[in-house]
Design a protein around this motif. Structure first.
Motif, PDB file in Angstrom:
ATOM      1  N   LYS A  91       0.850  -1.184   0.000  1.00 47.19           N
ATOM      2  CA  LYS A  91       0.000   0.000   0.000  1.00 47.19           C
ATOM      3  C   LYS A  91       0.888   1.238   0.000  1.00 47.19           C
ATOM      4  CE  LYS A  91      -3.608  -2.166  -0.302  1.00 47.19           C
ATOM      5  NZ  LYS A  91      -3.999  -2.202  -1.690  1.00 47.19           N
ATOM      6  N   GLU A 135       5.822   7.271   5.339  1.00 52.56           N
ATOM      7  CA  GLU A 135       4.873   8.385   5.334  1.00 52.56           C
ATOM      8  C   GLU A 135       3.420   7.949   5.531  1.00 52.56           C
ATOM      9  OE1 GLU A 135       5.533  11.013   1.978  1.00 52.56           O
ATOM     10  OE2 GLU A 135       7.688  10.617   2.100  1.00 52.56           O
ATOM     11  N   VAL A 136       3.170   6.637   5.524  1.00 54.97           N
ATOM     12  CA  VAL A 136       1.815   6.115   5.754  1.00 54.97           C
ATOM     13  C   VAL A 136       1.743   5.693   7.218  1.00 54.97           C
ATOM     14  CG1 VAL A 136       0.127   4.371   5.097  1.00 54.97           C
ATOM     15  CG2 VAL A 136       1.623   5.346   3.356  1.00 54.97           C
ATOM     16  N   THR A 162       4.382  -0.918   3.459  1.00 56.81           N
ATOM     17  CA  THR A 162       4.198   0.474   3.080  1.00 56.81           C
ATOM     18  C   THR A 162       5.501   1.230   3.357  1.00 56.81           C
ATOM     19  OG1 THR A 162       2.673   2.345   3.226  1.00 56.81           O
ATOM     20  CG2 THR A 162       3.260   1.253   5.305  1.00 56.81           C
ATOM     21  N   SER A 208      -0.208   4.475  -0.110  1.00 58.09           N
ATOM     22  CA  SER A 208      -0.803   5.681   0.471  1.00 58.09           C
ATOM     23  C   SER A 208      -2.015   5.294   1.319  1.00 58.09           C
ATOM     24  CB  SER A 208      -1.254   6.651  -0.625  1.00 58.09           C
ATOM     25  OG  SER A 208      -2.331   6.081  -1.350  1.00 58.09           O
ATOM     26  N   VAL A 209      -2.493   6.253   2.091  1.00 58.82           N
ATOM     27  CA  VAL A 209      -3.708   6.048   2.882  1.00 58.82           C
ATOM     28  C   VAL A 209      -4.873   5.763   1.946  1.00 58.82           C
ATOM     29  CG1 VAL A 209      -5.348   7.172   4.438  1.00 58.82           C
ATOM     30  CG2 VAL A 209      -2.883   7.486   4.790  1.00 58.82           C
TER      31      VAL A 209
END
Length: 156
Positions: free
Chosen positions: A68, A97-98, A94, A70-71
């Motif tokens: 994943k 930054e997530v 991930t 990003s959010v």
């Protein structure tokens, strides 16, 4: 980072993998190589889904990693629970930054960059049935062998 596919439809050309997702995958692959896991990216499953990364341990344990980037990528994905039926352990991967708290605690969590990865949380084990394990091992082996053959043939 292209992979070799025995088919004309290379799964990385479909535009679904961002540069950031490929960076995370490279970091996870380097982590898993250090853990002596064999890997096949973009493996089609019997359910019709395609796992971002499938890993095989020396003891025959099968891990699936869902990447994943990003959010929004996580929130838009409702298919990830389906991967459980194809593996002994299910992970999300991930980048830093997530937010880690976004991911369900019933799955492992790996934070990665282009150079390596860190297993923030191990995945709980849920052993596959023998018939499912055999089918996954055959799928893994055939995909790996076909990609190796394509790499050899394309080098000629």
């Amino acid at each position: 980072m292209p992979i070799i596919s025995p088919h004309a439809d290379n799964p990385l050309i479909d535009g679904r993998q961002s540069d950031r997702a490929l960076m995370v995958r490279r970091g996870v692959q380097r982590l898993f190589a250090d853990l002596r896991l064999a890997m096949v990216p973009e493996l089609a499953l019997a359910s019709g889904r395609r796992a971002d990364l499938v890993a095989l341990s020396e003891s025959g344990e099968i891990w699936i990693v869902e990447i994943k980037s990003s959010v929004e990528d996580f929130r838009a994905d409702h298919k990830w629970p389906d991967y459980r039926q194809h593996c002994d352990r299910l992970f999300f991967a991930t980048h830093s930054e997530v937010p880690a708290e976004l991911f369900p605690v019933e799955c492992g969590l790996i934070i990665a960059d282009g150079w390596s990865g860190h297993m923030l949380r191990d995945a709980p084990e849920h052993r596959l049935a023998a018939a499912t394990r055999k089918a996954m091992l055959l799928r893994f082996a055939r995909a790996a062998a076909n990609r190796l053959l394509q790499a050899e043939l394309s080098a000629c």
